[in-house]
Structures are given as C-alpha cells and as structure tokens.
Design an enzyme around this catalytic site. Structure first.
Site, PDB file in Angstrom:
ATOM      1  CD  GLU A  63       4.351   2.676  -6.513  1.00 23.62           C
ATOM      2  OE1 GLU A  63       3.233   2.841  -5.971  1.00 23.62           O
ATOM      3  OE2 GLU A  63       5.011   3.607  -6.986  1.00 23.62           O
ATOM      4  CB  CYS A  94       5.766   7.420  -1.879  1.00 25.45           C
ATOM      5  SG  CYS A  94       5.222   5.888  -1.080  1.00 25.45           S
TER       6      CYS A  94
END
Ligand code: THU
Length: 142
Positions: A63, A94
């Site tokens: 990401e 996360c």
C-alpha cells in the site's frame, strides 16, 4: 468521490493491476506476497507490491508503494483500492497503512480485500480506521 461499479470493467482492471503487483512482490523473508492497486482521482491506476529487505524493518508494504506511485504520478486522492494477499485470511492493510491511506482518502473510500482468485470482502476506510486522526485535525491547532 465516485465509486466504480460492481463487477467487471474498472474494478476488474484494478484487481488485475493488484494481482500483477502481487506476482512481482519481493518477499523472500516473510514469503508473504502482497500487491496493492489504487484508482486515483485522475482515473489512473497506481500499483505496487511489498518490497522486503535483509534489514527487516526497512521493508515496505504494498500500500505504501502504491501511494508513492500515485503521488509521483501527480494524483492526490484515492478513489478506491484493491489489496491482494496470499493465504486463507483477509489481507487487510496493517495499522500504519490504514493511516497512510487515511491521508489521501475519504471516509467512504472502498478498500477491497482480495486473494489471487478475486475479491473476498470490501470495507470502507471508516470501518477499518474509525475515529481517525487526519489532516483536518491539524487545522486550528496551537
Ligand atoms: N504487508 C503488506 O504489504 N501489506 C499488508 O496489508 C499487510 C502486510 C507485507 C509486509 C511484509 O512484507 C509482509 O506483508 C508480511 O507482513
């Protein structure tokens, strides 16, 4: 920001980009490949895999790489995001990446969690990161 419709078309293209990044992941230490693809507000797709490092903490999440690609490409907002991860479970971003996404996405931004076979679940950003801190919190600060 406008969402992309249901199955097929643009969402499939976003998944395909995340899946390709997933296949290109450099994850020799965790052996856990991830690919992420962002649909930018400019209609373009920005994708990246996780890239690990022998000095483990220096590795980067997929990401984070996709956000860097978006910024380098000149876009500033995430319209929608697909994350492809290995394993049986849902490869949700996360905690640190949820905050990274928060910087550039609206509360209703859809984050699609996929396996190599396709999308498994979809969440809004506010579901994954409720009561979050963002750029607007800094307005009017001391
Ligand atoms: N990882 C990501 O790239 N994105 C996620 O959403 C979860 C975890 C990476 C970090 C590390 O390279 C590997 O997956 C195992 O944690």
């Amino acid at each position: 920001m406008a969402r992309i419709d249901g199955t097929g078309g643009p969402l499939e293209a976003l998944f395909d980009a995340a899946r390709l990044a997933f296949e290109r992941a450099y994850a020799p230490y965790s052996r856990f490949s991830v690919g992420a693809a962002i649909l930018g507000e400019d209609g373009r797709i920005y994708a990246a895999p996780n890239v690990e490092n022998a000095a483990y903490p220096a590795g980067t999440c997929a990401e984070a790489g996709a956000i860097s690609a978006m910024i380098a490409g000149g876009a500033r907002r995430i319209a929608e995001l697909v994350v492809v991860g290995a394993g049986e479970g849902l490869c949700t971003p996360c905690g640190a990446c949820r905050q990274r996404i928060r910087e550039f996405a609206d509360q209703e931004c859809l984050i699609h969690i996929a396996g190599p076979e396709g999308i498994r679940a979809s969440f809004t950003l506010s579901t994954l990161l409720p009561y979050s801190f963002g750029p607007e919190n800094l307005d009017g600060g001391a």
